[in-house]
Motif scaffolding. Sequence first.
Motif, PDB file in Angstrom:
ATOM      1  N   GLY A   1       0.985  10.978 -10.261  1.00 31.91           N
ATOM      2  CA  GLY A   1      -0.252  11.686 -10.570  1.00 31.91           C
ATOM      3  C   GLY A   1      -0.101  13.188 -10.481  1.00 31.91           C
ATOM      4  N   VAL A   2       0.576  13.677  -9.435  1.00 34.65           N
ATOM      5  CA  VAL A   2       0.766  15.129  -9.286  1.00 34.65           C
ATOM      6  C   VAL A   2       1.660  15.667 -10.403  1.00 34.65           C
ATOM      7  CG1 VAL A   2       1.813  16.900  -7.831  1.00 34.65           C
ATOM      8  CG2 VAL A   2       0.315  15.175  -6.811  1.00 34.65           C
ATOM      9  N   LEU A   3       2.743  14.966 -10.710  1.00 36.30           N
ATOM     10  CA  LEU A   3       3.643  15.434 -11.773  1.00 36.30           C
ATOM     11  C   LEU A   3       2.938  15.490 -13.122  1.00 36.30           C
ATOM     12  CD1 LEU A   3       7.000  13.623 -10.882  1.00 36.30           C
ATOM     13  CD2 LEU A   3       6.422  16.037 -10.573  1.00 36.30           C
TER      14      LEU A   3
ATOM     15  N   VAL B   1       2.776   6.033  -2.733  1.00 34.28           N
ATOM     16  CA  VAL B   1       3.850   6.975  -3.090  1.00 34.28           C
ATOM     17  C   VAL B   1       3.965   7.088  -4.613  1.00 34.28           C
ATOM     18  CG1 VAL B   1       6.335   7.365  -3.003  1.00 34.28           C
ATOM     19  CG2 VAL B   1       5.122   6.631  -0.943  1.00 34.28           C
ATOM     20  N   PHE B   2       3.922   5.945  -5.291  1.00 35.08           N
ATOM     21  CA  PHE B   2       4.014   5.961  -6.750  1.00 35.08           C
ATOM     22  C   PHE B   2       2.846   6.725  -7.371  1.00 35.08           C
ATOM     23  CE2 PHE B   2       2.395   3.925 -10.649  1.00 35.08           C
ATOM     24  CZ  PHE B   2       3.405   4.271 -11.522  1.00 35.08           C
ATOM     25  N   SER B   3       1.623   6.448  -6.899  1.00 34.31           N
ATOM     26  CA  SER B   3       0.440   7.055  -7.510  1.00 34.31           C
ATOM     27  C   SER B   3       0.387   8.557  -7.281  1.00 34.31           C
ATOM     28  CB  SER B   3      -0.829   6.395  -6.959  1.00 34.31           C
ATOM     29  OG  SER B   3      -0.964   6.626  -5.572  1.00 34.31           O
TER      30      SER B   3
ATOM     31  N   MET C   1       0.817  -1.210   0.000  1.00 31.95           N
ATOM     32  CA  MET C   1       0.000   0.000   0.000  1.00 31.95           C
ATOM     33  C   MET C   1       0.856   1.267   0.000  1.00 31.95           C
ATOM     34  SD  MET C   1      -3.110  -0.933   2.615  1.00 31.95           S
ATOM     35  CE  MET C   1      -3.601   0.791   2.663  1.00 31.95           C
ATOM     36  N   SER C   2       1.894   1.287   0.815  1.00 30.28           N
ATOM     37  CA  SER C   2       2.741   2.483   0.872  1.00 30.28           C
ATOM     38  C   SER C   2       3.478   2.697  -0.445  1.00 30.28           C
ATOM     39  CB  SER C   2       3.729   2.364   2.030  1.00 30.28           C
ATOM     40  OG  SER C   2       4.549   1.218   1.890  1.00 30.28           O
TER      41      SER C   2
ATOM     42  N   GLY D   1      -1.041   1.176  -8.218  1.00 35.26           N
ATOM     43  CA  GLY D   1      -0.832   2.619  -8.223  1.00 35.26           C
ATOM     44  C   GLY D   1      -1.396   3.309  -9.448  1.00 35.26           C
ATOM     45  N   CYS D   2      -1.363   2.651 -10.618  1.00 35.27           N
ATOM     46  CA  CYS D   2      -1.847   3.280 -11.849  1.00 35.27           C
ATOM     47  C   CYS D   2      -3.332   3.591 -11.760  1.00 35.27           C
ATOM     48  CB  CYS D   2      -1.575   2.375 -13.048  1.00 35.27           C
ATOM     49  SG  CYS D   2       0.108   2.496 -13.688  1.00 35.27           S
ATOM     50  N   PHE D   3      -4.082   2.693 -11.138  1.00 30.92           N
ATOM     51  CA  PHE D   3      -5.524   2.922 -11.020  1.00 30.92           C
ATOM     52  C   PHE D   3      -5.815   4.187 -10.222  1.00 30.92           C
ATOM     53  CE2 PHE D   3      -9.516   2.326  -8.706  1.00 30.92           C
ATOM     54  CZ  PHE D   3     -10.398   2.135  -9.761  1.00 30.92           C
ATOM     55  N   PHE D   4      -5.114   4.375  -9.108  1.00 27.36           N
ATOM     56  CA  PHE D   4      -5.352   5.550  -8.271  1.00 27.36           C
ATOM     57  C   PHE D   4      -4.631   6.783  -8.799  1.00 27.36           C
ATOM     58  CE2 PHE D   4      -6.119   1.919  -5.505  1.00 27.36           C
ATOM     59  CZ  PHE D   4      -7.330   2.268  -4.924  1.00 27.36           C
ATOM     60  N   MET D   5      -3.589   6.572  -9.581  1.00 24.79           N
ATOM     61  CA  MET D   5      -2.882   7.707 -10.159  1.00 24.79           C
ATOM     62  C   MET D   5      -3.795   8.531 -11.049  1.00 24.79           C
ATOM     63  SD  MET D   5       0.415   7.629 -12.714  1.00 24.79           S
ATOM     64  CE  MET D   5      -0.585   6.921 -14.026  1.00 24.79           C
ATOM     65  N   ALA D   6      -4.732   7.874 -11.724  1.00 22.78           N
ATOM     66  CA  ALA D   6      -5.638   8.578 -12.618  1.00 22.78           C
ATOM     67  C   ALA D   6      -6.445   9.638 -11.867  1.00 22.78           C
ATOM     68  CB  ALA D   6      -6.578   7.584 -13.306  1.00 22.78           C
ATOM     69  N   PHE D   7      -6.825   9.365 -10.611  1.00 21.19           N
ATOM     70  CA  PHE D   7      -7.543  10.349  -9.807  1.00 21.19           C
ATOM     71  C   PHE D   7      -6.687  11.598  -9.589  1.00 21.19           C
ATOM     72  CE2 PHE D   7      -9.614   6.399  -8.542  1.00 21.19           C
ATOM     73  CZ  PHE D   7     -10.956   6.757  -8.581  1.00 21.19           C
ATOM     74  N   TYR D   8      -5.432  11.379  -9.195  1.00 21.16           N
ATOM     75  CA  TYR D   8      -4.561  12.502  -8.862  1.00 21.16           C
ATOM     76  C   TYR D   8      -4.226  13.348 -10.090  1.00 21.16           C
ATOM     77  CZ  TYR D   8      -3.991   9.936  -4.514  1.00 21.16           C
ATOM     78  OH  TYR D   8      -4.228   9.273  -3.343  1.00 21.16           O
TER      79      TYR D   8
END
Length: 334
Positions: free
Chosen positions: A117-119, A111-113, A106-107, A203-210
Amino acid sequence: MKFALFLASRLGKAVFVVLGVVVVNFFLIRLAPGDPAAVLAGQAGAGDPAYLAQLRESFGLDKPLLTQLYLYLKDVVQLDLGFSYRNHVPVLDLILERLPATLLLMSSAFVFSIIAGVLLGVFAAKARYNNRRQWLDSTVMTGALILYATPLFWLSLMGILLFSVVLGWLPAFGMETVGSSLTGLARARDIATHLVLPTITLGCFFMAFYVRLTRASMLEVIGMDFVKTARAKGVPPEKVVRVHVLRNALLPVITFAGIQLGQMAGGAVLTETVFAWPGIGRLMLDALLQRDYQLLLGIFLVTSVMVVVFNLITDIIYRYVDPRIAAGAQAQGA
């Protein structure tokens, strides 16, 4: 003193939330069809009514429901989560054995997402603001939408087929190489290699939100008066984005990150199952299939505590990132 009162208030609310979750989960588990004593007797090859009665008595299933709830809450307060009849070990020991693997996954995925995502969100917002590079914004947002719409289990399977089966770059299953007997840095590298695919998939799934949230927040802040004032004073564009725009745009991202951490625990169930990752997500699935009620209740309790702790940490971070929150609390206290 103000912070101590704030923390005490949040901790008090957290205790009531966890207590409510424990009670609700207890009744939901008891309402599920099937008798765990009958399942255990069937696995042992015995259907004797006397044996079933003995099993129900040993697990406290012969008592009234409210009495069972009282005894369970009494044990939980003493950190006794019961006994797993399927694994023949205390529930707390079994969860603590699997919890580090889940926290590691999870951590790493979090961190990856959030970093990726922010970048990407900042990159898309800058491309959108610069009318000559709007096609880059469209490309990033289309990729984020595809990742958001792709089922997590399908993304996991495709990652295994591409990077493990076809390319052979990464291991497909497990947390470390079986029978390797590695120690020290060699074992850490082995675990890190096994961690890459589950981390990227989850992480890719949640990265889309960010990505979408950061982009929208950046575009909103860019048009505000204080940003125009900073530019009029001659502040370099990169410093305007980094100091004035990004700091204010990250406030909703931080809020959403606390919620996403709780949702990651649910996404870890699928990821751990597909990649045979030895965490509590996979343990919860096994407990559900085996009707191991005590283990299920213990996992629900631990995950609930994790979600509450994550949200508490988010509240504390948000209080320091946005001074207006602390100022508002002081004004209300006055």
